[in-house]
Design a protein around this motif. Structure first.
Motif, PDB file in Angstrom:
ATOM      1  N   ASP A  55       0.829  -1.209   0.000  1.00  0.00           N
ATOM      2  CA  ASP A  55       0.000   0.000   0.000  1.00  0.00           C
ATOM      3  C   ASP A  55       0.861   1.257   0.000  1.00  0.00           C
ATOM      4  O   ASP A  55       0.579   2.212  -0.728  1.00  0.00           O
ATOM      5  N   ILE A  58       2.643   1.469  -3.571  1.00  0.00           N
ATOM      6  CA  ILE A  58       1.718   1.796  -4.658  1.00  0.00           C
ATOM      7  C   ILE A  58       1.199   3.225  -4.506  1.00  0.00           C
ATOM      8  O   ILE A  58       1.048   3.944  -5.499  1.00  0.00           O
ATOM      9  N   ILE A  62       1.407   6.035  -7.337  1.00  0.00           N
ATOM     10  CA  ILE A  62       0.241   6.803  -7.776  1.00  0.00           C
ATOM     11  C   ILE A  62       0.530   8.295  -7.663  1.00  0.00           C
ATOM     12  O   ILE A  62       0.295   9.059  -8.604  1.00  0.00           O
ATOM     13  N   GLU A 156       1.421  -0.287 -16.059  1.00  0.00           N
ATOM     14  CA  GLU A 156       1.078  -1.357 -15.118  1.00  0.00           C
ATOM     15  C   GLU A 156       2.262  -1.587 -14.190  1.00  0.00           C
ATOM     16  O   GLU A 156       3.374  -1.834 -14.636  1.00  0.00           O
ATOM     17  N   PHE A 178       1.411  -7.744  -6.409  1.00  0.00           N
ATOM     18  CA  PHE A 178       0.386  -6.704  -6.436  1.00  0.00           C
ATOM     19  C   PHE A 178       0.463  -6.024  -7.800  1.00  0.00           C
ATOM     20  O   PHE A 178       1.529  -5.582  -8.218  1.00  0.00           O
ATOM     21  N   ASN A 180      -1.172  -3.051 -10.275  1.00  0.00           N
ATOM     22  CA  ASN A 180      -1.990  -1.843 -10.374  1.00  0.00           C
ATOM     23  C   ASN A 180      -1.716  -1.163 -11.699  1.00  0.00           C
ATOM     24  O   ASN A 180      -0.604  -1.244 -12.226  1.00  0.00           O
ATOM     25  N   GLN A 181      -2.718  -0.456 -12.194  1.00  0.00           N
ATOM     26  CA  GLN A 181      -2.549   0.343 -13.402  1.00  0.00           C
ATOM     27  C   GLN A 181      -2.703   1.810 -13.037  1.00  0.00           C
ATOM     28  O   GLN A 181      -3.635   2.176 -12.323  1.00  0.00           O
ATOM     29  N   ILE A 182      -1.778   2.622 -13.552  1.00  0.00           N
ATOM     30  CA  ILE A 182      -1.762   4.039 -13.213  1.00  0.00           C
ATOM     31  C   ILE A 182      -1.615   4.835 -14.506  1.00  0.00           C
ATOM     32  O   ILE A 182      -0.825   4.484 -15.381  1.00  0.00           O
TER      33      ILE A 182
END
Length: 189
Positions: A55, A58, A62, A156, A178, A180-182
């Motif tokens: 967390d 990421i 972000i 990604e 983990f 995530n796409q940003i």
């Protein structure tokens, strides 16, 4: 009195052995459930540490990518990290959108992503080298950032974290991935 002495009720050897066997079976079941509960609790604590660290990482990705202009992202270096220019006047694009990377451009580039140095993988957020907050957690060298700045506007992040746990005096590595796409800021320029 003779009748009373002859009618004494007591435990026979067979009854005593049956009681001991039943108690052993019950205590074995209770003990194994207790051990399993403790082991499950340790696994949950390790997963929580991994998720907490993910967390943090990421959220930094972000924050950094959301505040970065897509037009400043120069290249992806083999899915390990992307390079962002801090002075777009020194880095120019060709007609087809590819960057002309010369010495003056290279001096303005800052990494964003994963770099492995001396078998240890670090995360760079432009000029900041990130240190893992939870002890015992390592960033896997399989972590990567996927996206080509010429054709993609979404990146990604594949973050793979590892934690080592001891079990029967042996080290076992638990790994969690983990994804995530940003999307950075997109200008119509």
């Amino acid at each position: 009195m003779n009748k009373y002495i002859k009618k004494q009720d007591g435990l026979t050897l067979l009854e005593l052995l049956a009681t001991i066997v039943i108690l052993a079976i019950i205590s074995t079941l209770v003990f194994s459930m207790l051990i399993k509960t403790i082991e499950t609790n340790k696994n949950i604590q390790q997963e929580t540490k991994l998720r907490d660290e993910a967390d943090l990482i990421i959220s930094k990705f972000i924050k950094t990518l959301y505040s970065t202009n897509q037009n400043h992202i120069v290249r992806n270096t083999g899915n390990q990290y992307i390079e962002i220019t801090n002075d777009s006047s020194k880095c120019k694009k060709t007609e087809d959108g590819t960057w002309i990377i010369n010495n003056s451009c290279i001096q303005t580039l800052e990494p964003l992503g994963f770099k492995t140095e001396n078998n240890i993988t670090y995360i760079y957020f432009k000029n900041e080298k990130y240190n893992v907050q939870n002890s015992g957690i390592r960033i896997s060298n399989k972590s990567k950032i996927i996206g080509d700045p010429v054709i993609d506007s979404i990146y990604e992040i594949n973050l793979e974290l590892e934690i080592t746990k001891k079990r029967s005096n042996k080290d076992q590595i638990k790994t969690m991935v983990f994804i995530n796409q940003i999307q950075p800021i997109i200008n119509s320029k």
